[in-house]
Enzyme design. Sequence first.
Site, PDB file in Angstrom:
ATOM      1  N   LEU A  26     -44.660 -12.993 -65.833  1.00 36.48           N
ATOM      2  CA  LEU A  26     -43.195 -13.073 -65.682  1.00 36.48           C
ATOM      3  C   LEU A  26     -42.526 -11.762 -65.287  1.00 36.48           C
ATOM      4  CD1 LEU A  26     -42.388 -15.280 -68.827  1.00 36.48           C
ATOM      5  CD2 LEU A  26     -42.539 -16.010 -66.439  1.00 36.48           C
ATOM      6  N   SER A  27     -43.242 -10.642 -65.408  1.00 35.08           N
ATOM      7  CA  SER A  27     -42.561  -9.348 -65.262  1.00 35.08           C
ATOM      8  C   SER A  27     -42.917  -8.653 -63.959  1.00 35.08           C
ATOM      9  CB  SER A  27     -42.930  -8.433 -66.441  1.00 35.08           C
ATOM     10  OG  SER A  27     -42.175  -8.758 -67.564  1.00 35.08           O
ATOM     11  N   LEU A  28     -42.069  -8.814 -62.966  1.00 37.14           N
ATOM     12  CA  LEU A  28     -42.278  -8.145 -61.684  1.00 37.14           C
ATOM     13  C   LEU A  28     -42.270  -6.623 -61.896  1.00 37.14           C
ATOM     14  CD1 LEU A  28     -42.447  -8.336 -58.559  1.00 37.14           C
ATOM     15  CD2 LEU A  28     -39.941  -8.221 -58.533  1.00 37.14           C
ATOM     16  N   GLY A  29     -43.300  -5.968 -61.373  1.00 35.43           N
ATOM     17  CA  GLY A  29     -43.374  -4.510 -61.523  1.00 35.43           C
ATOM     18  C   GLY A  29     -44.256  -4.086 -62.687  1.00 35.43           C
ATOM     19  N   ALA A  32     -49.990  -5.249 -65.316  1.00 35.76           N
ATOM     20  CA  ALA A  32     -50.857  -6.008 -66.234  1.00 35.76           C
ATOM     21  C   ALA A  32     -50.378  -7.448 -66.352  1.00 35.76           C
ATOM     22  CB  ALA A  32     -50.870  -5.346 -67.613  1.00 35.76           C
ATOM     23  N   SER A  33     -49.059  -7.646 -66.465  1.00 30.72           N
ATOM     24  CA  SER A  33     -48.521  -9.005 -66.574  1.00 30.72           C
ATOM     25  C   SER A  33     -48.867  -9.811 -65.323  1.00 30.72           C
ATOM     26  CB  SER A  33     -47.000  -8.941 -66.803  1.00 30.72           C
ATOM     27  OG  SER A  33     -46.326 -10.070 -66.298  1.00 30.72           O
ATOM     28  N   HIS A 132     -36.895 -13.864 -68.887  1.00 36.91           N
ATOM     29  CA  HIS A 132     -37.535 -14.239 -70.168  1.00 36.91           C
ATOM     30  C   HIS A 132     -37.161 -13.281 -71.290  1.00 36.91           C
ATOM     31  CE1 HIS A 132     -40.393 -11.230 -68.653  1.00 36.91           C
ATOM     32  NE2 HIS A 132     -40.986 -11.195 -69.828  1.00 36.91           N
ATOM     33  N   GLU A 167     -33.032  -1.311 -71.609  1.00 34.65           N
ATOM     34  CA  GLU A 167     -34.359  -1.699 -72.098  1.00 34.65           C
ATOM     35  C   GLU A 167     -34.685  -1.064 -73.446  1.00 34.65           C
ATOM     36  OE1 GLU A 167     -36.789  -3.795 -70.301  1.00 34.65           O
ATOM     37  OE2 GLU A 167     -35.069  -4.363 -69.088  1.00 34.65           O
ATOM     38  N   HIS A 235     -41.311   0.985 -67.524  1.00 36.72           N
ATOM     39  CA  HIS A 235     -40.538   1.671 -68.570  1.00 36.72           C
ATOM     40  C   HIS A 235     -41.019   3.121 -68.632  1.00 36.72           C
ATOM     41  CE1 HIS A 235     -40.100  -2.441 -70.758  1.00 36.72           C
ATOM     42  NE2 HIS A 235     -38.953  -2.133 -70.194  1.00 36.72           N
ATOM     43  N   ASP A 237     -41.706   4.760 -71.210  1.00 38.30           N
ATOM     44  CA  ASP A 237     -42.732   4.981 -72.241  1.00 38.30           C
ATOM     45  C   ASP A 237     -44.142   4.643 -71.748  1.00 38.30           C
ATOM     46  OD1 ASP A 237     -42.870   2.192 -72.401  1.00 38.30           O
ATOM     47  OD2 ASP A 237     -42.210   2.068 -74.490  1.00 38.30           O
ATOM     48  N   CYS A 358     -45.400   0.155 -77.182  1.00 45.42           N
ATOM     49  CA  CYS A 358     -44.485  -0.967 -76.884  1.00 45.42           C
ATOM     50  C   CYS A 358     -44.299  -1.837 -78.110  1.00 45.42           C
ATOM     51  CB  CYS A 358     -45.051  -1.857 -75.791  1.00 45.42           C
ATOM     52  SG  CYS A 358     -45.297  -1.046 -74.227  1.00 45.42           S
TER      53      CYS A 358
HETATM   54  O1  SUG Z   1     -41.136  -6.440 -70.589  1.00 49.46           O
HETATM   55  N1  SUG Z   1     -44.331  -7.865 -70.702  1.00 49.46           N
HETATM   56  C1  SUG Z   1     -43.379  -6.920 -71.229  1.00 49.46           C
HETATM   57  C2  SUG Z   1     -44.073  -5.656 -71.676  1.00 49.46           C
HETATM   58  C3  SUG Z   1     -43.133  -4.732 -72.398  1.00 49.46           C
HETATM   59  C4  SUG Z   1     -43.717  -3.383 -72.619  1.00 49.46           C
HETATM   60  N2  SUG Z   1     -42.830  -2.580 -73.356  1.00 49.46           N
HETATM   61  C5  SUG Z   1     -42.714  -1.241 -73.233  1.00 49.46           C
HETATM   62  N3  SUG Z   1     -43.204  -0.586 -72.235  1.00 49.46           N
HETATM   63  N4  SUG Z   1     -42.042  -0.627 -74.136  1.00 49.46           N
HETATM   64  C6  SUG Z   1     -42.300  -6.597 -70.195  1.00 49.46           C
HETATM   65  O2  SUG Z   1     -42.640  -6.479 -69.020  1.00 49.46           O
HETATM   66  C7  SUG Z   1     -45.016 -10.047 -69.851  1.00 49.46           C
HETATM   67  C8  SUG Z   1     -44.807 -11.498 -70.185  1.00 49.46           C
HETATM   68  C9  SUG Z   1     -45.588 -12.438 -69.282  1.00 49.46           C
HETATM   69  O3  SUG Z   1     -45.820 -12.105 -68.131  1.00 49.46           O
HETATM   70  O4  SUG Z   1     -45.959 -13.539 -69.767  1.00 49.46           O
HETATM   71  C10 SUG Z   1     -43.961  -9.140 -70.457  1.00 49.46           C
HETATM   72  O5  SUG Z   1     -42.866  -9.556 -70.707  1.00 49.46           O
END
Ligand code: SUG
Length: 427
Positions: A26-29, A32-33, A132, A167, A235, A237, A358
Amino acid sequence: MSARDQNLVEINFDGIVGPSHNYAGLSLGNIASASHKDNTSFPRAAALQGVAKMRSNMELGLAQGFLLPLPRPNQAFLQDLAVDATSDRALLAAAWSASSMWTANAATVSPAPDTADGRCHLTPANLVTMPHRSQEWRDTQAQLKIAFGDVRHFAVHDAVPLSFGDEGAANHMRLCERHDATGVEVFVYGRQGGKFPARQHEQASRAVARMHGLDPKRCVFIEQNPEAIEAGAFHNDVVAVANETVLFTHERAFADRHDAYEAILAAFPQLQVVEVRNDCVSLEEAIRTYLFNAQLVTLPGDDPGSGAGMALVVPSECRESKAVWSWCERMLASNGPIRQVIPVDVRQSMANGGGPACLRLRVVADPATVDPRFLLDDVKAQRIEAVVAEMWPERIEPDDVGSEALAKAVIEAREALLGVLSLDELA
Ligand code: SUG
């Protein structure tokens, strides 16, 4: 009781991984997601990894708290967007996301010694850039208002209005001689226009600083390096972390590193920068292993600047990377402020772009002023583990998301957890 009379310590509030934890890309950029989209997830293992990390930090003598998973699937979200069988799968997945586990995005926190009214201020992050995540803040705020409900010591704000993306603590660092001393707060924002969204808007950071009553002379606003955002550091962090006098950072974290260090030094002359050069660990390798998404913690009993120093709690992926681990070994041999590197296994969270840092929200406060139900001890850790072992789904396949049977199971699992922690009012 003024802030001076209190036992102000850093408490890490980890997000307990919710029973609907899944990989929906769900997270563009967030590389890993995106790269784990549609993988099978293992919510039970994910939550147990999180509790094991909390236990390991408690064993170091650190104060530990937790925040509860938010109610998912989010029925209001599904209704408000009239989600049905014809709608985009990402919308359905958004309503199921367990993303509140990453509590570094729950809020920005300014401890009592930094604020005009001597209270600890918390602003939930609006997380507006990602659909999301944008549904999190009201439920997060409800929880913060219970955990930090003593208005003599805490102020819990509304999120920054949605015009500007915020954020939370993931784009905020605090430098200080000791956690209970007045600090300098560093806000790191991104500029739009690159390949990936810059999630933290400068105006959101500035609004939070004003809302918290921070002294403008003790605030620094720095631009993230667009190159780092492009490489997957969605982010700050992911490429930098601070603790007390130390800023641990990749050399490419900030748009202009010399200006950034100078601006921080001007506000905080005691700054010690531990910088990792790109030729030792490339930006890509740092982002892949999440070396900087570490918890940089002061070991208890340490006199500032003299004793046992700090520990860096890193993902176990760092141990497996030749470049990263040899950098860590050289750093440890150099006798700097970081004296221990402790790998932890949070692989289920890592696969969605969430490392050890995180998963936690840092709050400097007197534990006696926090609702004790949110503070972890061995008995509560055992209760959490028992409910997770019994009720969290062992695995979720992408097609399970949306099923009635799974919805029933995850709702019941969360409610059972609230029950054993006497937090039924969050149901
Ligand atoms: O917002 N991943 C989170 C990871 C947050 C990491 N937080 C910090 N760096 N502090 C995000 O991108 C993935 C959800 C999905 O793809 O199912 C997600 O939301």
